[in-house]
Each structure stands twice: as C-alpha cells, then as structure tokens.
Design an enzyme around this catalytic site. Structure first.
Site, mmCIF file in Angstrom:
data_model
loop_
_atom_site.group_PDB
_atom_site.id
_atom_site.type_symbol
_atom_site.label_atom_id
_atom_site.label_comp_id
_atom_site.label_asym_id
_atom_site.label_seq_id
_atom_site.Cartn_x
_atom_site.Cartn_y
_atom_site.Cartn_z
ATOM 1 N N LYS A 13 0.903 -1.070 -0.085
ATOM 2 C CA LYS A 13 0.050 0.063 -0.141
ATOM 3 C C LYS A 13 0.911 1.328 -0.038
ATOM 4 C CE LYS A 13 -2.162 -1.039 3.648
ATOM 5 N NZ LYS A 13 -1.580 -2.283 4.350
ATOM 6 N N ARG A 87 -9.382 0.834 8.901
ATOM 7 C CA ARG A 87 -8.964 -0.555 9.505
ATOM 8 C C ARG A 87 -10.395 -1.474 10.015
ATOM 9 N NH1 ARG A 87 -3.033 0.274 9.408
ATOM 10 N NH2 ARG A 87 -1.861 -1.631 9.457
ATOM 11 N N ARG A 126 11.910 -6.115 4.918
ATOM 12 C CA ARG A 126 11.627 -4.759 4.533
ATOM 13 C C ARG A 126 12.503 -3.734 5.161
ATOM 14 N NH1 ARG A 126 5.509 -2.357 4.835
ATOM 15 N NH2 ARG A 126 5.652 -2.824 7.041
ATOM 16 N N ARG A 160 11.313 -1.050 10.647
ATOM 17 C CA ARG A 160 10.092 -0.814 11.903
ATOM 18 C C ARG A 160 10.229 -2.024 12.939
ATOM 19 N NH1 ARG A 160 4.619 -0.121 8.336
ATOM 20 N NH2 ARG A 160 3.973 -1.314 10.327
ATOM 21 N N ARG A 171 -0.542 -8.809 13.525
ATOM 22 C CA ARG A 171 -1.278 -7.922 12.691
ATOM 23 C C ARG A 171 -1.851 -8.456 11.361
ATOM 24 N NH1 ARG A 171 4.453 -5.373 10.900
ATOM 25 N NH2 ARG A 171 3.439 -4.035 9.417
HETATM 26 P P1 AMP Z 1 0.638 0.292 9.017
HETATM 27 O O1 AMP Z 1 1.835 1.289 8.959
HETATM 28 O O2 AMP Z 1 -0.574 0.704 8.270
HETATM 29 O O3 AMP Z 1 1.032 -1.114 8.973
HETATM 30 O O4 AMP Z 1 0.217 0.312 10.745
HETATM 31 C C1 AMP Z 1 1.280 -0.038 11.399
HETATM 32 C C2 AMP Z 1 0.724 -0.211 12.988
HETATM 33 O O5 AMP Z 1 -0.258 1.237 13.562
HETATM 34 C C3 AMP Z 1 -0.495 -1.155 12.845
HETATM 35 O O6 AMP Z 1 -0.160 -2.430 13.521
HETATM 36 C C4 AMP Z 1 -1.680 -0.679 14.142
HETATM 37 O O7 AMP Z 1 -0.998 -1.127 15.408
HETATM 38 C C5 AMP Z 1 -1.327 0.876 14.145
HETATM 39 N N1 AMP Z 1 -2.537 1.343 12.996
HETATM 40 C C6 AMP Z 1 -2.202 2.183 11.906
HETATM 41 N N2 AMP Z 1 -3.510 2.416 11.310
HETATM 42 C C7 AMP Z 1 -4.596 2.082 12.129
HETATM 43 C C8 AMP Z 1 -5.956 2.174 11.994
HETATM 44 N N3 AMP Z 1 -6.509 2.694 10.974
HETATM 45 N N4 AMP Z 1 -6.681 1.755 13.091
HETATM 46 C C9 AMP Z 1 -5.749 1.259 14.094
HETATM 47 N N5 AMP Z 1 -4.463 1.071 14.296
HETATM 48 C C10 AMP Z 1 -3.742 1.290 13.225
#
Ligand code: AMP
Length: 213
Positions: A13, A87, A126, A160, A171
């Site tokens: 994404k 989400r 990554r 990360r 996740r």
């Molecule tokens: P991402 O960078 O999108 O993979 O997000 C990393 C982490 O941030 C996720 O595993 C969640 O812990 C948190 N997170 C990101 N976006 C959301 C969302 N829309 N709702 C809840 N938690 C989120």
C-alpha cells in the site's frame, strides 16, 4: 479523487501510495505513519500507542479517527489516498461522515490481494528510507551499495519495530478479524476494485491505474 488502499500488512500500500502522490499530486494519509510520528515525538498519546503497535494490535478507533479528522480539516488537496485507514467498520463509518462534512466523496477502494506467505517474507526483509519513505527489500530491492537512498541520497535506513514475524502474525490476525470485513462492505457500496498485489511493482501500478480509469 479520494481513494482507499486496502490490504494486509506488506501488500504494498505504501509503495503504491507513493506513486499516486508523485504521478497525480494526491496526498497520502497513512495512519501508520502518523502513529509512528506520534510515537517518536514522545507525546502522551505516542507513549500509549507504542506498545499497542509493537504487539501488532490495532490502536483504538477514537485515536485514529481523530488523526484523520485533523488532516482532512487541515489539507486542501486534489485527492486523498487513505493508506491503512479505515481498518474497522467503525472507522469506515466515521470516514463516510468526515468526507460528507467536507463535501467530499469516496471514489474507489483498491483491494490489494497478496497471499500470506509472501507477506511474511516481504515484511521481514523490509526497510524504508528515513529521508523520503522509499521502500526497500533485502532480496528484491536492496539498499544501494554506497549506502545512500537511490531516491533522496539519505543514509538513514529504518526498520520498523513491528516488522518481525511475531508482530506480523498478530497484525495479520487483526487484519482478518477486523479489517477484511471492509471488503464486503465496500463491495456492497459499489466502490471495490481488486488488484493482484503479487506482481512486479510496475505491474501492480498499472493494475491500479486501470482500476482507477
Ligand atoms: P501500518 O503502518 O499501516 O502497517 O500500521 C502500523 C500499526 O499502526 C498497526 O499495526 C496498528 O497498530 C497501527 N495502526 C495504523 N493504522 C491504524 C488504524 N487505521 N486503526 C488502528 N490501528 C492502526
């Protein structure tokens, strides 16, 4: 045009959002990036979410909806790419309300389909550039040998904290339990377009362009 990029962690994404920003001047709204910024800035909210993120759990709806609301009120763009948001169904409903309050509409939801085994290997390999966000992969797109990002020249390689196999499993669990119902939700609204996220980066980019045409 306002679009959502929907897919499990590691589906690509962020990579594809960068292309849409470069090519179409859209604004990427990544709740993951916003939460990482909050975490790094050491605010109370940042401290609260750090542990949740490290475990691979979802942060509460109130927090992420608040972050998106602030951005939507503050930005004037030729279109938003929602990356990693919504989400949950509650977040999807909140986004509907927020967009209608600002007179905007949601044009399309791009579902990026990738099989789970590919996700594990993508994520554990990554890294990203701290300077510009360019995404690298130890196997398919390693950091240039001179140690400088090919895009911006930064030497700040970031991995990360939650890109390890244990957090990733959690996740994925959160994705299947709470996020994947959004596929049916947006299908029923006539907004869903699905693309194969497993191909080469340029193939996926072309598939997204087709889906948005
Ligand atoms: P991402 O960078 O999108 O993979 O997000 C990393 C982490 O941030 C996720 O595993 C969640 O812990 C948190 N997170 C990101 N976006 C959301 C969302 N829309 N709702 C809840 N938690 C989120």
């Amino acid at each position: 045009m306002n679009i959502i990029l929907l897919g499990p962690p590691g589906a690509g994404k962020g990579t594809q959002a960068h292309f849409l920003v470069e090519d179409r001047g859209m604004i990427q709204l990544s709740t993951g990036d916003m939460l990482r910024e909050a975490k790094d800035s050491g605010t109370e909210m940042g401290k609260k979410v750090a542990e949740v993120m490290a475990r691979g759990d979802l942060v509460t709806d109130d927090i992420v909806i608040g972050l998106i609301r602030e951005k939507l009120e503050g930005e004037n763009a030729s279109g938003f790419i929602f990356d990693g948001f919504p989400r949950t169904l509650a977040q999807a409903d909140a986004l509907d309300t927020l967009l209608s309050e600002t007179g905007e509409t949601l044009d399309a939801v791009i579902e990026m389909r990738v099989d789970d085994e590919a996700l594990v290997s993508r994520i554990t390999a990554r890294s990203t550039c701290g300077g510009c966000g360019e995404v690298y992969n130890d196997i398919t797109k390693p950091w240039p040998e001179d140690g400088k990002c090919a895009n911006c020249g930064s030497t700040d390689i970031k991995r990360r904290a939650d890109d390890n196999e244990e957090s990733l499993r959690q996740r994925l669990m959160e994705y299947y339990k709470k996020t994947s119902p959004l596929i049916g939700y947006y299908y029923a609204k006539g907004k869903l377009r699905s693309v194969d996220g497993l191909g080469e980066i340029d193939e996926v980019k072309a598939a997204i362009a087709d889906a948005l045409a």
